[in-house]
Design a protein around this motif. Structure first.
Motif, PDB file in Angstrom:
ATOM      1  N   ARG A  81       0.832  -1.212   0.000  1.00  0.00           N
ATOM      2  CA  ARG A  81       0.000   0.000   0.000  1.00  0.00           C
ATOM      3  C   ARG A  81       0.866   1.261   0.000  1.00  0.00           C
ATOM      4  N   VAL A  82       1.961   1.250   0.759  1.00  0.00           N
ATOM      5  CA  VAL A  82       2.876   2.394   0.771  1.00  0.00           C
ATOM      6  C   VAL A  82       3.428   2.625  -0.629  1.00  0.00           C
TER       7      VAL A  82
ATOM      8  N   GLU B 157       2.148   1.633  -3.498  1.00  0.00           N
ATOM      9  CA  GLU B 157       1.058   2.040  -4.395  1.00  0.00           C
ATOM     10  C   GLU B 157       0.768   3.530  -4.243  1.00  0.00           C
ATOM     11  N   ARG B 158       0.744   3.981  -3.032  1.00  0.00           N
ATOM     12  CA  ARG B 158       0.377   5.377  -2.760  1.00  0.00           C
ATOM     13  C   ARG B 158       1.524   6.349  -3.019  1.00  0.00           C
ATOM     14  N   ASP B 159       2.752   5.986  -2.565  1.00  0.00           N
ATOM     15  CA  ASP B 159       3.854   6.950  -2.531  1.00  0.00           C
ATOM     16  C   ASP B 159       5.071   6.573  -3.371  1.00  0.00           C
TER      17      ASP B 159
ATOM     18  N   GLU C 177       1.700   2.536   8.407  1.00  0.00           N
ATOM     19  CA  GLU C 177       0.640   1.952   7.583  1.00  0.00           C
ATOM     20  C   GLU C 177       0.075   0.674   8.196  1.00  0.00           C
TER      21      GLU C 177
ATOM     22  N   THR D 275      -1.704  -3.034 -10.668  1.00  0.00           N
ATOM     23  CA  THR D 275      -1.504  -1.803  -9.917  1.00  0.00           C
ATOM     24  C   THR D 275      -0.140  -1.210 -10.252  1.00  0.00           C
ATOM     25  N   ARG D 276      -0.003   0.068  -9.995  1.00  0.00           N
ATOM     26  CA  ARG D 276       1.287   0.714 -10.204  1.00  0.00           C
ATOM     27  C   ARG D 276       2.334   0.116  -9.268  1.00  0.00           C
ATOM     28  N   ALA D 277       1.927  -0.280  -8.069  1.00  0.00           N
ATOM     29  CA  ALA D 277       2.866  -0.907  -7.128  1.00  0.00           C
ATOM     30  C   ALA D 277       3.425  -2.190  -7.733  1.00  0.00           C
TER      31      ALA D 277
ATOM     32  N   ARG E 287      -3.668   6.033 -17.180  1.00  0.00           N
ATOM     33  CA  ARG E 287      -4.521   6.785 -16.244  1.00  0.00           C
ATOM     34  C   ARG E 287      -5.977   6.370 -16.410  1.00  0.00           C
TER      35      ARG E 287
END
Length: 183
Positions: A15-16, A18-20, A33, A96-98, A157
């Protein structure tokens, strides 16, 4: 069954990322997190490299579980077309981008790439050696198309509509079935 702290840590780390982004992956960020103290993280992962290796193993395992679910059986119990179709159908799921960042990260070291490579070798068509074999080429082209759809989803996107993604996945499965009959 309650997930283990190890699994909670790995899911929080993803999640970290994916988000950052992957550069934001620190013990402090994962501790925040996950709600697990830094010492708890260090118990399971003594270094950032160990955490990254754990993430790669974890996500490769999740990916393989998706293929087992798609095939209805593990790779060693599935026929070749069933394995290839499960690979294509699983790659057709939204990426996902992660996951994409982690795949690029994995390519940097053999140790991080190993869990992914093992899954790919069990489930997807190999690079064709006999270029005069159209069936082998078709199977590999279907693999490349499935991989490409996954990368498209991770980089775009805008997402493919679920019915478009499913139609592409179904078409790839049909291509694999037809190529497998002539292989």
């Amino acid at each position: 069954m309650r997930p283990s702290n190890r699994t909670n840590i790995l899911d929080a780390a993803v999640r970290v990322i994916e988000r950052d982004g992957i550069t934001a992956l620190t013990f402090e960020a994962v501790a925040t997190e996950s709600g697990i103290a830094r010492g708890g993280l260090l118990y399971h992962f003594p270094s950032r490299d160990a955490l990254l290796q754990g993430i790669h193993q974890h996500l490769a395992g999740v990916w393989e579980a998706s293929m087992i679910d798609a095939a209805g059986k593990p790779a060693d119990a599935a026929e070749t077309p069933e394995r290839y179709q499960a690979y294509a159908l699983t790659c057709a799921q939204t990426a996902t981008r992660a996951e994409l960042q982690l795949m690029f990260d994995a390519a940097a070291t053999d140790e991080n790439m190993q869990p992914w490579t093992e899954v790919v070798e069990r489930w997807s068509p190999p690079t064709p050696q006999d270029l005069s074999d159209p069936a082998a080429l078709d199977l590999f082209i279907a693999k490349l198309a499935a991989d490409g759809m996954w990368v498209f989803e991770a980089l775009s996107r805008s997402r493919l509509a679920p019915e478009v993604r499913q139609a592409i996945a179904d078409r790839l499965a049909q291509m694999i079935a037809a190529a497998s009959k002539t292989a």
